[in-house]
Design a protein around this motif. Structure first.
Motif, PDB file in Angstrom:
ATOM      1  N   ARG A  40      25.306  34.481  60.545  1.00  0.00           N
ATOM      2  CA  ARG A  40      25.284  34.402  59.225  1.00  0.00           C
ATOM      3  C   ARG A  40      25.070  32.955  58.633  1.00  0.00           C
ATOM      4  O   ARG A  40      24.293  32.721  57.679  1.00  0.00           O
ATOM      5  CB  ARG A  40      26.330  35.259  58.755  1.00  0.00           C
ATOM      6  N   LYS A  41      26.045  32.062  59.139  1.00  0.00           N
ATOM      7  CA  LYS A  41      25.869  30.698  58.762  1.00  0.00           C
ATOM      8  C   LYS A  41      24.308  29.916  59.097  1.00  0.00           C
ATOM      9  O   LYS A  41      23.990  29.108  57.957  1.00  0.00           O
ATOM     10  CB  LYS A  41      27.204  29.836  59.289  1.00  0.00           C
ATOM     11  N   LEU A  42      23.995  30.305  60.228  1.00  0.00           N
ATOM     12  CA  LEU A  42      22.870  29.592  60.593  1.00  0.00           C
ATOM     13  C   LEU A  42      21.518  30.126  59.595  1.00  0.00           C
ATOM     14  O   LEU A  42      20.895  29.310  59.165  1.00  0.00           O
ATOM     15  CB  LEU A  42      22.397  29.805  62.041  1.00  0.00           C
ATOM     16  N   ASN A  43      21.671  31.328  59.550  1.00  0.00           N
ATOM     17  CA  ASN A  43      20.346  32.067  58.563  1.00  0.00           C
ATOM     18  C   ASN A  43      20.764  31.543  57.128  1.00  0.00           C
ATOM     19  O   ASN A  43      19.670  31.238  56.603  1.00  0.00           O
ATOM     20  CB  ASN A  43      20.582  33.599  58.716  1.00  0.00           C
ATOM     21  N   LEU A  44      21.752  31.356  56.589  1.00  0.00           N
ATOM     22  CA  LEU A  44      22.061  30.984  55.192  1.00  0.00           C
ATOM     23  C   LEU A  44      21.687  29.463  55.103  1.00  0.00           C
ATOM     24  O   LEU A  44      20.962  28.902  54.131  1.00  0.00           O
ATOM     25  CB  LEU A  44      23.325  31.086  54.897  1.00  0.00           C
ATOM     26  N   GLN A  45      21.983  28.606  56.328  1.00  0.00           N
ATOM     27  CA  GLN A  45      21.645  27.409  56.158  1.00  0.00           C
ATOM     28  C   GLN A  45      19.903  27.120  56.258  1.00  0.00           C
ATOM     29  O   GLN A  45      19.321  26.248  55.518  1.00  0.00           O
ATOM     30  CB  GLN A  45      22.094  26.615  57.561  1.00  0.00           C
ATOM     31  N   LEU A  46      19.239  27.972  56.986  1.00  0.00           N
ATOM     32  CA  LEU A  46      17.750  28.006  57.059  1.00  0.00           C
ATOM     33  C   LEU A  46      17.116  28.246  55.995  1.00  0.00           C
ATOM     34  O   LEU A  46      16.345  27.575  55.321  1.00  0.00           O
ATOM     35  CB  LEU A  46      17.468  29.067  58.195  1.00  0.00           C
ATOM     36  N   MET A  47      17.686  29.346  55.229  1.00  0.00           N
ATOM     37  CA  MET A  47      17.259  29.871  53.799  1.00  0.00           C
ATOM     38  C   MET A  47      17.249  28.679  52.853  1.00  0.00           C
ATOM     39  O   MET A  47      16.383  28.433  52.284  1.00  0.00           O
ATOM     40  CB  MET A  47      17.918  31.118  53.393  1.00  0.00           C
ATOM     41  N   GLN A  48      18.595  28.145  52.885  1.00  0.00           N
ATOM     42  CA  GLN A  48      18.830  27.033  51.819  1.00  0.00           C
ATOM     43  C   GLN A  48      17.861  25.663  52.064  1.00  0.00           C
ATOM     44  O   GLN A  48      17.181  25.241  51.285  1.00  0.00           O
ATOM     45  CB  GLN A  48      20.116  26.446  52.198  1.00  0.00           C
ATOM     46  N   LYS A  85       0.031  30.103  40.637  1.00  0.00           N
ATOM     47  CA  LYS A  85       1.449  30.546  41.119  1.00  0.00           C
ATOM     48  C   LYS A  85       1.317  30.320  42.733  1.00  0.00           C
ATOM     49  O   LYS A  85       0.431  30.349  43.306  1.00  0.00           O
ATOM     50  CB  LYS A  85       1.479  32.003  40.980  1.00  0.00           C
ATOM     51  N   PHE A  86       2.771  30.213  43.112  1.00  0.00           N
ATOM     52  CA  PHE A  86       2.948  29.979  44.594  1.00  0.00           C
ATOM     53  C   PHE A  86       3.883  30.898  44.978  1.00  0.00           C
ATOM     54  O   PHE A  86       5.253  30.781  44.386  1.00  0.00           O
ATOM     55  CB  PHE A  86       3.348  28.482  44.688  1.00  0.00           C
ATOM     56  N   GLU A  87       3.738  31.843  45.850  1.00  0.00           N
ATOM     57  CA  GLU A  87       4.878  32.920  46.300  1.00  0.00           C
ATOM     58  C   GLU A  87       4.885  32.685  47.630  1.00  0.00           C
ATOM     59  O   GLU A  87       3.901  32.678  48.461  1.00  0.00           O
ATOM     60  CB  GLU A  87       4.164  34.277  45.677  1.00  0.00           C
ATOM     61  N   TYR A  88       6.128  33.123  48.128  1.00  0.00           N
ATOM     62  CA  TYR A  88       6.078  33.199  49.635  1.00  0.00           C
ATOM     63  C   TYR A  88       7.488  34.224  49.927  1.00  0.00           C
ATOM     64  O   TYR A  88       8.280  34.355  49.122  1.00  0.00           O
ATOM     65  CB  TYR A  88       6.405  31.745  50.265  1.00  0.00           C
ATOM     66  N   THR A  89       7.336  34.872  51.261  1.00  0.00           N
ATOM     67  CA  THR A  89       8.474  35.788  51.530  1.00  0.00           C
ATOM     68  C   THR A  89       8.948  35.093  53.166  1.00  0.00           C
ATOM     69  O   THR A  89       8.138  34.802  53.892  1.00  0.00           O
ATOM     70  CB  THR A  89       7.897  37.034  51.773  1.00  0.00           C
ATOM     71  N   LEU A  90      10.138  34.805  53.047  1.00  0.00           N
ATOM     72  CA  LEU A  90      10.738  34.347  54.323  1.00  0.00           C
ATOM     73  C   LEU A  90      11.512  35.432  55.099  1.00  0.00           C
ATOM     74  O   LEU A  90      12.520  35.911  54.379  1.00  0.00           O
ATOM     75  CB  LEU A  90      11.797  33.154  53.964  1.00  0.00           C
ATOM     76  N   THR A  91      11.342  35.831  56.156  1.00  0.00           N
ATOM     77  CA  THR A  91      12.014  36.656  57.004  1.00  0.00           C
ATOM     78  C   THR A  91      12.627  35.879  58.226  1.00  0.00           C
ATOM     79  O   THR A  91      11.644  35.373  59.052  1.00  0.00           O
ATOM     80  CB  THR A  91      11.303  38.272  57.185  1.00  0.00           C
ATOM     81  N   LEU A  92      13.839  36.213  58.538  1.00  0.00           N
ATOM     82  CA  LEU A  92      14.434  35.372  59.739  1.00  0.00           C
ATOM     83  C   LEU A  92      14.966  36.647  60.730  1.00  0.00           C
ATOM     84  O   LEU A  92      15.284  37.659  60.351  1.00  0.00           O
ATOM     85  CB  LEU A  92      15.780  34.641  59.354  1.00  0.00           C
ATOM     86  N   LEU A  93      15.038  36.079  61.831  1.00  0.00           N
ATOM     87  CA  LEU A  93      15.739  37.090  62.770  1.00  0.00           C
ATOM     88  C   LEU A  93      17.204  37.220  62.471  1.00  0.00           C
ATOM     89  O   LEU A  93      17.811  36.504  61.933  1.00  0.00           O
ATOM     90  CB  LEU A  93      15.569  36.159  64.146  1.00  0.00           C
ATOM     91  N   PRO A  94      17.495  38.468  63.105  1.00  0.00           N
ATOM     92  CA  PRO A  94      19.022  38.845  62.319  1.00  0.00           C
ATOM     93  C   PRO A  94      19.998  38.271  63.484  1.00  0.00           C
ATOM     94  O   PRO A  94      20.651  38.629  64.248  1.00  0.00           O
ATOM     95  CB  PRO A  94      19.085  40.450  62.433  1.00  0.00           C
ATOM     96  N   ARG A  95      20.116  36.738  63.384  1.00  0.00           N
ATOM     97  CA  ARG A  95      20.952  36.236  64.333  1.00  0.00           C
ATOM     98  C   ARG A  95      22.280  36.448  64.121  1.00  0.00           C
ATOM     99  O   ARG A  95      23.286  36.419  64.899  1.00  0.00           O
ATOM    100  CB  ARG A  95      20.805  34.642  64.062  1.00  0.00           C
TER     101      ARG A  95
END
Length: 218
Positions: free
Chosen positions: A26-34, A73-83
């Motif tokens: 969870r910590k790693l995914n949150l860091q990546l999103m940020q 407009k600039f749109e994007y969707t980020l999907t991460l592996l469920p680490r």
């Protein structure tokens, strides 16, 4: 009794490992999103922004109003592996394979012709392309990867090929397209934390410099 004790111990160990993995993942995914959010915003510099949380810790959808140069407009969707999930993570490595980012860029200039570059062998189910039967087809190679190309004019493919070759890791690009019906420049790729800012800069430059001039807008 020994079997029951052993099973109970195994369950306790699995629970402990799952708990540790949940907090670390969870910590790693949150860091990546940020990191991705901050890096992209620094380049795009939106005048207004909106975010949608995708649930859990797997990513978000961002929509930026830019209204500057050729970028509406600039749109994007980020999907991460469920680490954070020790049980689902191995399955996701087989099905999703990697983190993904989908860019949907809407210029002011009108996109007049359709073109697609699709990395061969990547999709299990090929994406539906509405006008596919009316487009020319070919295969090209970029950074050791083969791409199926669909297009109206060959020169459109050459410009998109040049864009992909100039990105930090061309082989990470899975699909690039220009769609007149929706007036969208689309890029689907595997993101890299260390180069995401550079790649977004190139996408913005392509929009501002190439999509407002021939061959795409005339």
């Amino acid at each position: 009794m020994e079997l029951t004790s052993g099973l109970l111990l195994a369950i306790m160990v699995l629970a402990a490992v799952s708990s540790i993995q949940f907090y670390k993942g969870r910590k790693l995914n949150l860091q990546l999103m940020q990191h991705y959010l901050r890096s992209i915003e620094e380049v795009v510099k939106p005048e207004d922004k909106d975010y949608v949380w995708l649930g859990g810790y797997i990513g978000f959808r961002a929509s930026y109003k830019v209204n500057r140069d050729n970028l509406r407009k600039f749109e994007y969707t980020l999907t991460l592996l469920p680490r954070h999930s020790i049980l689902y993570f191995p399955i996701a490595l087989l099905t999703s394979r990697h983190d993904k980012i989908y860019f949907v860029i809407r210029p002011f200039a009108e996109i007049r012709r359709e073109a697609h570059l699709i990395q061969k062998g990547y999709y299990r189910l090929k994406p539906k392309i509405e006008n596919e039967d009316f487009l020319q087809r070919d295969t090209i190679e970029i950074a050791g990867k083969e791409y199926e190309v669909l297009f109206e004019k060959r020169r459109d493919v050459e410009k998109l090929k040049e864009l992909v070759e100039n990105l930090s890791r061309p082989h990470n690009v899975k699909h690039v397209s220009l769609t007149p019906k929706t007036n969208v420049f689309y890029v689907f790729m595997k993101p890299e934390p260390d180069t995401i800012g550079e790649d977004v800069e190139r996408l913005v430059r392509f929009t501002n410099e190439k999509l407002r001039e021939s061959p795409f807008s005339s």
